[in-house]
Every structure is written in structure tokens, then in C-alpha cells.
Scaffold this motif. Structure first.
Motif, PDB file in Angstrom:
ATOM      1  N   ALA A   1       0.847  -1.185   0.000  1.00  0.00           N
ATOM      2  CA  ALA A   1       0.000   0.000   0.000  1.00  0.00           C
ATOM      3  C   ALA A   1       0.886   1.239   0.000  1.00  0.00           C
ATOM      4  O   ALA A   1       2.071   1.174   0.305  1.00  0.00           O
ATOM      5  N   ILE A   2       0.291   2.345  -0.365  1.00  0.00           N
ATOM      6  CA  ILE A   2       0.941   3.643  -0.266  1.00  0.00           C
ATOM      7  C   ILE A   2       0.243   4.402   0.850  1.00  0.00           C
ATOM      8  O   ILE A   2      -0.982   4.506   0.869  1.00  0.00           O
TER       9      ILE A   2
ATOM     10  N   CYS B   1       0.044   8.005   3.054  1.00  0.00           N
ATOM     11  CA  CYS B   1       0.398   9.420   2.987  1.00  0.00           C
ATOM     12  C   CYS B   1      -0.074  10.154   4.233  1.00  0.00           C
ATOM     13  O   CYS B   1      -1.134   9.865   4.780  1.00  0.00           O
TER      14      CYS B   1
ATOM     15  N   CYS C   1       4.528  10.704   1.372  1.00  0.00           N
ATOM     16  CA  CYS C   1       4.029   9.337   1.205  1.00  0.00           C
ATOM     17  C   CYS C   1       5.174   8.336   1.346  1.00  0.00           C
ATOM     18  O   CYS C   1       6.331   8.672   1.143  1.00  0.00           O
TER      19      CYS C   1
ATOM     20  N   HIS D   1       5.820   3.678   1.114  1.00  0.00           N
ATOM     21  CA  HIS D   1       5.253   2.359   0.836  1.00  0.00           C
ATOM     22  C   HIS D   1       5.280   1.507   2.103  1.00  0.00           C
ATOM     23  O   HIS D   1       6.215   1.605   2.887  1.00  0.00           O
TER      24      HIS D   1
ATOM     25  N   HIS E   1      -3.621   4.227   0.709  1.00  0.00           N
ATOM     26  CA  HIS E   1      -4.074   4.065  -0.675  1.00  0.00           C
ATOM     27  C   HIS E   1      -3.660   2.688  -1.189  1.00  0.00           C
ATOM     28  O   HIS E   1      -2.728   2.087  -0.673  1.00  0.00           O
ATOM     29  N   GLU E   2      -4.313   2.241  -2.254  1.00  0.00           N
ATOM     30  CA  GLU E   2      -3.906   1.022  -2.951  1.00  0.00           C
ATOM     31  C   GLU E   2      -2.502   1.239  -3.526  1.00  0.00           C
ATOM     32  O   GLU E   2      -2.087   2.376  -3.758  1.00  0.00           O
ATOM     33  N   ASP E   3      -1.783   0.150  -3.785  1.00  0.00           N
ATOM     34  CA  ASP E   3      -0.412   0.250  -4.278  1.00  0.00           C
ATOM     35  C   ASP E   3      -0.323   0.885  -5.669  1.00  0.00           C
ATOM     36  O   ASP E   3       0.714   1.421  -6.038  1.00  0.00           O
ATOM     37  N   ASN E   4      -1.404   0.874  -6.426  1.00  0.00           N
ATOM     38  CA  ASN E   4      -1.385   1.459  -7.770  1.00  0.00           C
ATOM     39  C   ASN E   4      -1.903   2.899  -7.787  1.00  0.00           C
ATOM     40  O   ASN E   4      -2.139   3.459  -8.845  1.00  0.00           O
ATOM     41  N   TRP E   5      -2.047   3.525  -6.631  1.00  0.00           N
ATOM     42  CA  TRP E   5      -2.568   4.897  -6.526  1.00  0.00           C
ATOM     43  C   TRP E   5      -1.568   5.892  -7.108  1.00  0.00           C
ATOM     44  O   TRP E   5      -0.347   5.745  -6.961  1.00  0.00           O
ATOM     45  N   HIS E   6      -2.081   6.889  -7.807  1.00  0.00           N
ATOM     46  CA  HIS E   6      -1.277   8.005  -8.321  1.00  0.00           C
ATOM     47  C   HIS E   6      -1.995   9.304  -7.990  1.00  0.00           C
ATOM     48  O   HIS E   6      -3.219   9.362  -8.026  1.00  0.00           O
ATOM     49  N   TRP E   7      -1.229  10.327  -7.689  1.00  0.00           N
ATOM     50  CA  TRP E   7      -1.855  11.616  -7.417  1.00  0.00           C
ATOM     51  C   TRP E   7      -2.245  12.281  -8.719  1.00  0.00           C
ATOM     52  O   TRP E   7      -1.778  11.920  -9.790  1.00  0.00           O
TER      53      TRP E   7
END
Length: 83
Positions: free
Chosen positions: A26-27, A29, A34, A36, A52-58
Motif C-alpha cells: 500500500a501507499i 500518505c 508518502c 510504501h 491508498h492502494e499500491d497502484n494509486w497516483h496523485w
């Protein structure tokens, strides 16, 4: 019938064992900082973190910085708070 039950039990056991060995990434923040994590921690409420999910992007107009750290904890300003 017994063979079907045993086969289903074997498949269920295999799935359970595989899910035990997989890591949940997960990420996390706090503010715009942020990092991992590979463990599913229940962060203390006072930590004020968002997981956040590991594939999250801002978004395109957002700016975050990654500051990695090993172990259980969270960033509070420039200080790592372990718990």
C-alpha cells in the motif's frame, strides 16, 4: 461425493495458504509525504494518515514526495514516529 468434498477442501486449503504468504502493499500518505508499506497496519487515529492502494497516483495538479522508511510507523514532519 467424498472425492468432491476432499478435492474442494484441498483447493480451499491451497488458496488459504497462498493468501497467507502474499504481501499486501500500500501507499500511505500524511499530508504530502508518502511512503510504501508491505504490511496491513492499523495506524493510530492520531497519526492522521491516508492508506491508498499500491497502484494509486496523485492527480496532475497535486505534488507528493516519497520518503521511504522501514518498520512500523509514520512521518510527523521530518521525524519518523515508530509505534
Amino acid at each position: 461425493m467424498l472425492k468432491k468434498i476432499l478435492a474442494a477442501a484441498a483447493v480451499g486449503t491451497g488458496v488459504l495458504m497462498m493468501s497467507t504468504f502474499t504481501t499486501s502493499a500500500a501507499i500511505v500518505c500524511k499530508g504530502h509525504t508518502c511512503w510504501h508499506t508491505h504490511e496491513a497496519y492499523d495506524f493510530p487515529h492520531e497519526a492522521g494518515v491516508v492508506v491508498h492502494e499500491d497502484n494509486w497516483h496523485w492527480g496532475p495538479r497535486e505534488k507528493f514526495a516519497f520518503r521511504e522508511h522501514e518498520g512500523r510507523g509514520y512521518w510527523h514532519g521530518r521525524k519518523w514516529v515508530a509505534w
